[in-house]
Design a protein around this motif. Sequence first.
Motif, PDB file in Angstrom:
ATOM      1  N   THR A   1       1.360  -0.668  13.101  1.00 21.38           N
ATOM      2  CA  THR A   1       1.023  -1.812  13.945  1.00 21.38           C
ATOM      3  C   THR A   1       2.087  -2.903  13.864  1.00 21.38           C
ATOM      4  O   THR A   1       2.334  -3.609  14.851  1.00 21.38           O
ATOM      5  CB  THR A   1      -0.355  -2.387  13.575  1.00 21.38           C
ATOM      6  N   GLU A   2       2.741  -3.038  12.727  1.00 20.19           N
ATOM      7  CA  GLU A   2       3.786  -4.053  12.598  1.00 20.19           C
ATOM      8  C   GLU A   2       4.993  -3.717  13.469  1.00 20.19           C
ATOM      9  O   GLU A   2       5.585  -4.603  14.098  1.00 20.19           O
ATOM     10  CB  GLU A   2       4.198  -4.199  11.125  1.00 20.19           C
ATOM     11  N   ASN A   3       5.352  -2.445  13.533  1.00 21.22           N
ATOM     12  CA  ASN A   3       6.437  -2.050  14.436  1.00 21.22           C
ATOM     13  C   ASN A   3       6.107  -2.411  15.879  1.00 21.22           C
ATOM     14  O   ASN A   3       6.966  -2.899  16.627  1.00 21.22           O
ATOM     15  CB  ASN A   3       6.719  -0.552  14.305  1.00 21.22           C
ATOM     16  N   ARG A   4       4.870  -2.184  16.274  1.00 20.38           N
ATOM     17  CA  ARG A   4       4.463  -2.558  17.630  1.00 20.38           C
ATOM     18  C   ARG A   4       4.602  -4.061  17.838  1.00 20.38           C
ATOM     19  O   ARG A   4       5.055  -4.532  18.884  1.00 20.38           O
ATOM     20  CB  ARG A   4       3.010  -2.142  17.878  1.00 20.38           C
ATOM     21  N   ARG A   5       4.179  -4.845  16.828  1.00 16.93           N
ATOM     22  CA  ARG A   5       4.240  -6.299  16.960  1.00 16.93           C
ATOM     23  C   ARG A   5       5.681  -6.794  17.084  1.00 16.93           C
ATOM     24  O   ARG A   5       5.959  -7.744  17.828  1.00 16.93           O
ATOM     25  CB  ARG A   5       3.542  -6.964  15.769  1.00 16.93           C
ATOM     26  N   VAL A   6       6.593  -6.167  16.350  1.00 15.47           N
ATOM     27  CA  VAL A   6       8.005  -6.565  16.457  1.00 15.47           C
ATOM     28  C   VAL A   6       8.508  -6.384  17.881  1.00 15.47           C
ATOM     29  O   VAL A   6       9.119  -7.291  18.469  1.00 15.47           O
ATOM     30  CB  VAL A   6       8.875  -5.755  15.484  1.00 15.47           C
ATOM     31  N   LEU A   7       8.272  -5.206  18.451  1.00 15.40           N
ATOM     32  CA  LEU A   7       8.785  -4.922  19.795  1.00 15.40           C
ATOM     33  C   LEU A   7       8.112  -5.803  20.837  1.00 15.40           C
ATOM     34  O   LEU A   7       8.761  -6.269  21.786  1.00 15.40           O
ATOM     35  CB  LEU A   7       8.585  -3.443  20.114  1.00 15.40           C
ATOM     36  N   GLU A   8       6.827  -6.078  20.654  1.00 13.83           N
ATOM     37  CA  GLU A   8       6.139  -6.964  21.593  1.00 13.83           C
ATOM     38  C   GLU A   8       6.663  -8.391  21.482  1.00 13.83           C
ATOM     39  O   GLU A   8       6.857  -9.081  22.503  1.00 13.83           O
ATOM     40  CB  GLU A   8       4.629  -6.933  21.342  1.00 13.83           C
ATOM     41  N   THR A   9       6.911  -8.850  20.275  1.00 14.64           N
ATOM     42  CA  THR A   9       7.471 -10.186  20.088  1.00 14.64           C
ATOM     43  C   THR A   9       8.832 -10.309  20.751  1.00 14.64           C
ATOM     44  O   THR A   9       9.134 -11.310  21.419  1.00 14.64           O
ATOM     45  CB  THR A   9       7.582 -10.516  18.587  1.00 14.64           C
ATOM     46  N   ALA A  10       9.672  -9.290  20.581  1.00 13.15           N
ATOM     47  CA  ALA A  10      11.003  -9.316  21.199  1.00 13.15           C
ATOM     48  C   ALA A  10      10.902  -9.406  22.712  1.00 13.15           C
ATOM     49  O   ALA A  10      11.653 -10.154  23.357  1.00 13.15           O
ATOM     50  CB  ALA A  10      11.794  -8.080  20.785  1.00 13.15           C
ATOM     51  N   GLU A  11       9.961  -8.675  23.290  1.00 17.65           N
ATOM     52  CA  GLU A  11       9.804  -8.722  24.747  1.00 17.65           C
ATOM     53  C   GLU A  11       9.311 -10.085  25.215  1.00 17.65           C
ATOM     54  O   GLU A  11       9.753 -10.609  26.250  1.00 17.65           O
ATOM     55  CB  GLU A  11       8.844  -7.619  25.203  1.00 17.65           C
ATOM     56  N   LEU A  12       8.416 -10.697  24.465  1.00 18.38           N
ATOM     57  CA  LEU A  12       7.940 -12.032  24.824  1.00 18.38           C
ATOM     58  C   LEU A  12       9.062 -13.061  24.744  1.00 18.38           C
ATOM     59  O   LEU A  12       9.172 -13.955  25.595  1.00 18.38           O
ATOM     60  CB  LEU A  12       6.780 -12.426  23.918  1.00 18.38           C
ATOM     61  N   LEU A  13       9.905 -12.944  23.724  1.00 23.27           N
ATOM     62  CA  LEU A  13      11.035 -13.862  23.611  1.00 23.27           C
ATOM     63  C   LEU A  13      12.009 -13.667  24.773  1.00 23.27           C
ATOM     64  O   LEU A  13      12.520 -14.649  25.335  1.00 23.27           O
ATOM     65  CB  LEU A  13      11.755 -13.659  22.283  1.00 23.27           C
ATOM     66  N   ARG A  14      12.256 -12.424  25.131  1.00 21.55           N
ATOM     67  CA  ARG A  14      13.146 -12.160  26.277  1.00 21.55           C
ATOM     68  C   ARG A  14      12.580 -12.774  27.556  1.00 21.55           C
ATOM     69  O   ARG A  14      13.326 -13.265  28.392  1.00 21.55           O
ATOM     70  CB  ARG A  14      13.322 -10.647  26.466  1.00 21.55           C
ATOM     71  N   ALA A  15      11.263 -12.733  27.691  1.00 25.07           N
ATOM     72  CA  ALA A  15      10.614 -13.254  28.888  1.00 25.07           C
ATOM     73  C   ALA A  15      10.459 -14.768  28.850  1.00 25.07           C
ATOM     74  O   ALA A  15      10.025 -15.376  29.834  1.00 25.07           O
ATOM     75  CB  ALA A  15       9.246 -12.600  29.064  1.00 25.07           C
ATOM     76  N   GLY A  16      10.786 -15.389  27.712  1.00 21.48           N
ATOM     77  CA  GLY A  16      10.653 -16.834  27.580  1.00 21.48           C
ATOM     78  C   GLY A  16       9.241 -17.319  27.336  1.00 21.48           C
ATOM     79  O   GLY A  16       8.965 -18.515  27.436  1.00 21.48           O
ATOM     80  N   ASP A  17       8.339 -16.393  26.993  1.00 27.85           N
ATOM     81  CA  ASP A  17       6.943 -16.766  26.746  1.00 27.85           C
ATOM     82  C   ASP A  17       6.768 -17.031  25.250  1.00 27.85           C
ATOM     83  O   ASP A  17       6.130 -16.257  24.522  1.00 27.85           O
ATOM     84  CB  ASP A  17       6.010 -15.653  27.223  1.00 27.85           C
ATOM     85  N   LEU A  18       7.328 -18.132  24.793  1.00 31.04           N
ATOM     86  CA  LEU A  18       7.384 -18.406  23.361  1.00 31.04           C
ATOM     87  C   LEU A  18       6.016 -18.648  22.730  1.00 31.04           C
ATOM     88  O   LEU A  18       5.742 -18.135  21.640  1.00 31.04           O
ATOM     89  CB  LEU A  18       8.316 -19.585  23.098  1.00 31.04           C
ATOM     90  N   PRO A  19       5.107 -19.399  23.365  1.00 31.16           N
ATOM     91  CA  PRO A  19       3.805 -19.615  22.714  1.00 31.16           C
ATOM     92  C   PRO A  19       3.041 -18.323  22.449  1.00 31.16           C
ATOM     93  O   PRO A  19       2.256 -18.247  21.502  1.00 31.16           O
ATOM     94  CB  PRO A  19       3.060 -20.509  23.711  1.00 31.16           C
ATOM     95  N   ALA A  20       3.289 -17.300  23.271  1.00 27.83           N
ATOM     96  CA  ALA A  20       2.515 -16.059  23.153  1.00 27.83           C
ATOM     97  C   ALA A  20       2.839 -15.269  21.894  1.00 27.83           C
ATOM     98  O   ALA A  20       2.088 -14.353  21.532  1.00 27.83           O
ATOM     99  CB  ALA A  20       2.746 -15.184  24.384  1.00 27.83           C
ATOM    100  N   ILE A  21       3.924 -15.614  21.201  1.00 26.82           N
ATOM    101  CA  ILE A  21       4.216 -14.878  19.969  1.00 26.82           C
ATOM    102  C   ILE A  21       3.330 -15.348  18.819  1.00 26.82           C
ATOM    103  O   ILE A  21       3.213 -14.662  17.798  1.00 26.82           O
ATOM    104  CB  ILE A  21       5.703 -14.951  19.572  1.00 26.82           C
ATOM    105  N   GLY A  22       2.689 -16.504  18.967  1.00 23.08           N
ATOM    106  CA  GLY A  22       1.874 -17.044  17.887  1.00 23.08           C
ATOM    107  C   GLY A  22       0.805 -16.096  17.377  1.00 23.08           C
ATOM    108  O   GLY A  22       0.721 -15.839  16.167  1.00 23.08           O
TER     109      GLY A  22
END
Length: 359
Positions: A248-269
């Motif tokens: 699950t942590e690997n999934r969270r890393v890749l999802e966080t990276a995609e959110l940062l690329r999209a500029g959706d910074l609050p969503a990584i919280g």
Amino acid sequence: MADVWVAPGRINLIGEHTDYNDGFVLPIALPHAVRVAAARRDDGVLRVRSRQQPGVTEVPVRDLAPGAVTGWAAYVAGVVWVLREAGHDVGGFDLVVDGDVPLGAGLSSSAALESATALAVTELSGLDVDRFALARLAQRAENDFVGMPCGIMDQSASLLSREGHALLLDTRTLDTAHIPFDLAPAGLTLLVVDTRAPHRLVDGEYAARRAACHKAAEVLGVPALRDLTDVPTDLPDELLRRVRHVVTENRRVLETAELLRAGDLPAIGPLLTASHESLRDDYEVTVPELDVAVEALLAAGALGARMTGGGFGGCVIALVAAAEVERCAAAVREAFARNGFIAPGCFTATAAAGARRER
């Protein structure tokens, strides 16, 4: 005047205990760094001293072997040893170490020291070793000379990071991507809480987690836990929980990276908070100070919070509104006082540049 090389500590935004499972990590380099002033010697002796620690270590480089140097100087000596073991012509050096990476806080002061030393020694020796290879060599120095079974993340973060970016690293292939990480335009800040909790059984427990992951991979017939796409159900409870965290942590890393690329910074919280919960419940590497800090930060309005580093002490990071930094820090201080903990240290962090020659 001696030449000076500087290498930063790191904060891992997300991706904990995945690096030694061939997984994904997402660290940033810190402005806090280790500096190494270095000059060659012609007598084959390695001489090391620190502005923060007493004493001087002197040893002929030909006598370097695991166990020959202990304490903080082993991280320096290990780099020289591993370069020689790799066949490089490395002689004697005078090295003076200085730095402001908090010790024992899980911010990779050891990897910063290794990285600065590796750059200094290779450049002064006229060696052409790329930074990916240097990261591997520095990791081996810590694994085989110092005796700490760390993964590749810390050295890679120190050597490869870029200012204003997080480093998405595939620890199997060493493929990297530099993901923009600038919170200020979004009115956000990364708050770091140094819990100052003493590390408890960290060496043995860290090694035990690593061994459990390797055992689970062997039982499941995969090269590493990174190769799992789903959480298996046919494992003993403890192994199941260790595996579930890594998958699950690997999934969270890749999802966080995609959110940062999209500029959706609050969503990584929420991903940061989910990571902490997994580290607490499935990987069991938190301690009360870490959990209390996370709880206090979330109650004070942080968008997400998690422990960072190997655990059993160290730091917590939190994504907070810039206007709420002091309120969140005060909430942690008050919670620590109520629980009788040592007062924590709090500071904000930005993504800094990787290791480099300073002069």
